[in-house]
Design a protein around this motif. Structure first.
Motif, PDB file in Angstrom:
ATOM      1  N   ALA A   1       0.603  -1.235  -0.067  1.00  0.00           N
ATOM      2  CA  ALA A   1       0.043   0.153  -0.064  1.00  0.00           C
ATOM      3  C   ALA A   1       0.797   1.169   0.055  1.00  0.00           C
ATOM      4  CB  ALA A   1      -0.873   0.038   1.328  1.00  0.00           C
ATOM      5  N   VAL A   2       1.902   1.315   0.903  1.00  0.00           N
ATOM      6  CA  VAL A   2       2.729   2.486   0.772  1.00  0.00           C
ATOM      7  C   VAL A   2       3.623   2.806  -0.498  1.00  0.00           C
ATOM      8  CG1 VAL A   2       4.620   3.488   1.955  1.00  0.00           C
ATOM      9  CG2 VAL A   2       2.960   2.305   3.404  1.00  0.00           C
ATOM     10  N   SER A   3       4.163   1.614  -1.052  1.00  0.00           N
ATOM     11  CA  SER A   3       4.568   1.604  -2.281  1.00  0.00           C
ATOM     12  C   SER A   3       3.777   2.198  -3.406  1.00  0.00           C
ATOM     13  CB  SER A   3       5.171   0.357  -2.605  1.00  0.00           C
ATOM     14  OG  SER A   3       6.212  -0.024  -1.692  1.00  0.00           O
ATOM     15  N   ILE A   4       2.750   1.699  -3.488  1.00  0.00           N
ATOM     16  CA  ILE A   4       2.002   2.093  -4.472  1.00  0.00           C
ATOM     17  C   ILE A   4       1.323   3.646  -4.206  1.00  0.00           C
ATOM     18  CG2 ILE A   4      -0.494   1.450  -3.796  1.00  0.00           C
ATOM     19  CD1 ILE A   4      -1.105   0.362  -6.713  1.00  0.00           C
ATOM     20  N   ALA A   5       1.278   4.158  -3.034  1.00  0.00           N
ATOM     21  CA  ALA A   5       0.776   5.340  -2.968  1.00  0.00           C
ATOM     22  C   ALA A   5       2.059   6.342  -2.993  1.00  0.00           C
ATOM     23  CB  ALA A   5       0.501   5.296  -1.538  1.00  0.00           C
ATOM     24  N   VAL A   6       3.268   6.217  -2.723  1.00  0.00           N
ATOM     25  CA  VAL A   6       4.508   7.007  -2.630  1.00  0.00           C
ATOM     26  C   VAL A   6       4.733   7.076  -4.483  1.00  0.00           C
ATOM     27  CG1 VAL A   6       6.436   5.314  -2.548  1.00  0.00           C
ATOM     28  CG2 VAL A   6       6.478   7.814  -1.881  1.00  0.00           C
ATOM     29  N   SER A   7       4.641   5.819  -5.245  1.00  0.00           N
ATOM     30  CA  SER A   7       4.838   5.811  -6.562  1.00  0.00           C
ATOM     31  C   SER A   7       3.774   6.624  -7.289  1.00  0.00           C
ATOM     32  CB  SER A   7       4.766   4.246  -6.847  1.00  0.00           C
ATOM     33  OG  SER A   7       5.778   3.492  -6.504  1.00  0.00           O
ATOM     34  N   PHE A   8       2.564   6.541  -6.786  1.00  0.00           N
ATOM     35  CA  PHE A   8       1.573   7.524  -7.671  1.00  0.00           C
ATOM     36  C   PHE A   8       1.666   9.063  -7.139  1.00  0.00           C
ATOM     37  CE2 PHE A   8      -2.536   8.889  -9.055  1.00  0.00           C
ATOM     38  CZ  PHE A   8      -2.517   8.239 -10.035  1.00  0.00           C
ATOM     39  N   LYS A   9       2.197   9.138  -5.999  1.00  0.00           N
ATOM     40  CA  LYS A   9       2.314  10.438  -5.664  1.00  0.00           C
ATOM     41  C   LYS A   9       3.388  11.194  -6.883  1.00  0.00           C
ATOM     42  CE  LYS A   9       3.511  13.679  -1.956  1.00  0.00           C
ATOM     43  NZ  LYS A   9       4.471  14.600  -2.683  1.00  0.00           N
ATOM     44  N   LEU A  10       4.468  10.306  -6.889  1.00  0.00           N
ATOM     45  CA  LEU A  10       5.730  10.919  -7.827  1.00  0.00           C
ATOM     46  C   LEU A  10       5.196  10.841  -9.269  1.00  0.00           C
ATOM     47  CD1 LEU A  10       8.497   8.826  -6.321  1.00  0.00           C
ATOM     48  CD2 LEU A  10       8.184  11.444  -6.170  1.00  0.00           C
ATOM     49  N   TYR A  11       4.346   9.949  -9.589  1.00  0.00           N
ATOM     50  CA  TYR A  11       3.890   9.691 -11.101  1.00  0.00           C
ATOM     51  C   TYR A  11       2.868  11.132 -11.211  1.00  0.00           C
ATOM     52  CZ  TYR A  11       0.943   8.320 -15.094  1.00  0.00           C
ATOM     53  OH  TYR A  11       0.460   8.328 -16.170  1.00  0.00           O
ATOM     54  N   SER A  12       1.947  11.369 -10.396  1.00  0.00           N
ATOM     55  CA  SER A  12       0.990  12.479 -10.505  1.00  0.00           C
ATOM     56  C   SER A  12       1.930  13.802 -10.448  1.00  0.00           C
ATOM     57  CB  SER A  12       0.112  12.551  -9.319  1.00  0.00           C
ATOM     58  OG  SER A  12      -0.530  11.353  -9.043  1.00  0.00           O
TER      59      SER A  12
ATOM     60  N   ARG B   1       1.978  16.245 -13.759  1.00  0.00           N
ATOM     61  CA  ARG B   1       1.610  17.795 -13.684  1.00  0.00           C
ATOM     62  C   ARG B   1       2.815  18.806 -14.137  1.00  0.00           C
ATOM     63  NH1 ARG B   1      -1.401  16.287  -8.949  1.00  0.00           N
ATOM     64  NH2 ARG B   1       0.686  16.564  -7.469  1.00  0.00           N
ATOM     65  N   THR B   2       3.997  18.405 -14.030  1.00  0.00           N
ATOM     66  CA  THR B   2       5.150  18.863 -14.156  1.00  0.00           C
ATOM     67  C   THR B   2       5.819  18.676 -15.524  1.00  0.00           C
ATOM     68  OG1 THR B   2       6.738  17.865 -12.959  1.00  0.00           O
ATOM     69  CG2 THR B   2       5.513  19.590 -11.714  1.00  0.00           C
ATOM     70  N   LYS B   3       5.695  17.246 -16.043  1.00  0.00           N
ATOM     71  CA  LYS B   3       6.411  16.979 -17.009  1.00  0.00           C
ATOM     72  C   LYS B   3       7.890  16.659 -16.888  1.00  0.00           C
ATOM     73  CE  LYS B   3       2.605  16.809 -19.423  1.00  0.00           C
ATOM     74  NZ  LYS B   3       1.640  15.978 -18.686  1.00  0.00           N
ATOM     75  N   ASP B   4       8.514  16.628 -15.538  1.00  0.00           N
ATOM     76  CA  ASP B   4       9.779  16.711 -15.052  1.00  0.00           C
ATOM     77  C   ASP B   4       9.801  15.350 -14.628  1.00  0.00           C
ATOM     78  OD1 ASP B   4      12.233  17.145 -14.055  1.00  0.00           O
ATOM     79  OD2 ASP B   4      12.006  18.595 -12.932  1.00  0.00           O
ATOM     80  N   ALA B   5      10.769  14.640 -15.106  1.00  0.00           N
ATOM     81  CA  ALA B   5      10.813  13.038 -14.428  1.00  0.00           C
ATOM     82  C   ALA B   5      12.027  12.980 -13.405  1.00  0.00           C
ATOM     83  CB  ALA B   5      11.210  12.179 -15.449  1.00  0.00           C
ATOM     84  N   SER B   6      12.684  14.056 -13.204  1.00  0.00           N
ATOM     85  CA  SER B   6      13.833  14.151 -12.087  1.00  0.00           C
ATOM     86  C   SER B   6      13.510  13.748 -10.789  1.00  0.00           C
ATOM     87  CB  SER B   6      14.427  15.675 -11.947  1.00  0.00           C
ATOM     88  OG  SER B   6      13.668  16.607 -11.681  1.00  0.00           O
TER      89      SER B   6
END
Length: 154
Positions: free
Chosen positions: A82-93, A97-102
């Motif tokens: 649950a934590v992994s998918i949540a943090v991954s989705f936060k970064l993906y979101s 928004r920013t189009k910045d993969a850094s």
């Protein structure tokens, strides 16, 4: 929707079930088949709410906990899904928004050198704060709405 269901919501329910089983055991309670089944039922209702299986016999809960292998192999491991998918989705979101993969690249680079709590803190993810899950929950709501629209077209 299935990925979010099985890797986020169900993982939380399973973690709650595991936690309550260990709490009962620590109190000296005997974990009979009926007691374990009742703990699973309560954990699922607490986390998942109503289920289509509620109309069926309680036998659904009687043995389904046996399939949660992490309880036996690696105690207190399943919440990590649950934590992994949540943090991954936060970064993906944030990337959407920013189009910045850094941030994603740096997160992956930092992953082997920091403890999980330090890593999450560095990338503004706090497991204890509701806003850390906001983007994931909004995505699930959007998927459900899209699914309902598809169903209504038929």
């Amino acid at each position: 929707m299935n990925s979010f269901s099985s890797n986020f919501f169900s993982a939380i329910a399973d973690a709650e079930f595991e936690y309550q089983c260990y709490n009962s055991s620590e109190k000296g309670e005997v974990l009979t088949l009926d007691k374990i089944s009742e703990i699973l039922k309560k954990a699922n209702k607490k986390v998942l709410g109503k289920s289509i299986f509620d109309r069926y016999d309680d036998q659904v809960y009687k043995y389904s906990w046996i399939a949660i292998s992490h309880i036996f192999e690696q105690p207190f491991y399943i919440y990590k899904y649950a934590v992994s998918i949540a943090v991954s989705f936060k970064l993906y979101s944030e990337f959407k928004r920013t189009k910045d993969a850094s941030q994603i690249i740096n997160f992956l680079k930092d992953g082997g050198s920091l403890k999980a709590t330090q890593l999450f803190k560095k990338y503004n993810f706090d497991c204890k704060k509701e806003e850390s899950y906001k983007d994931l929950i909004l995505e699930v709501e959007k998927l459900v709405e899209n699914f309902e629209q598809l169903l209504n077209k038929k």
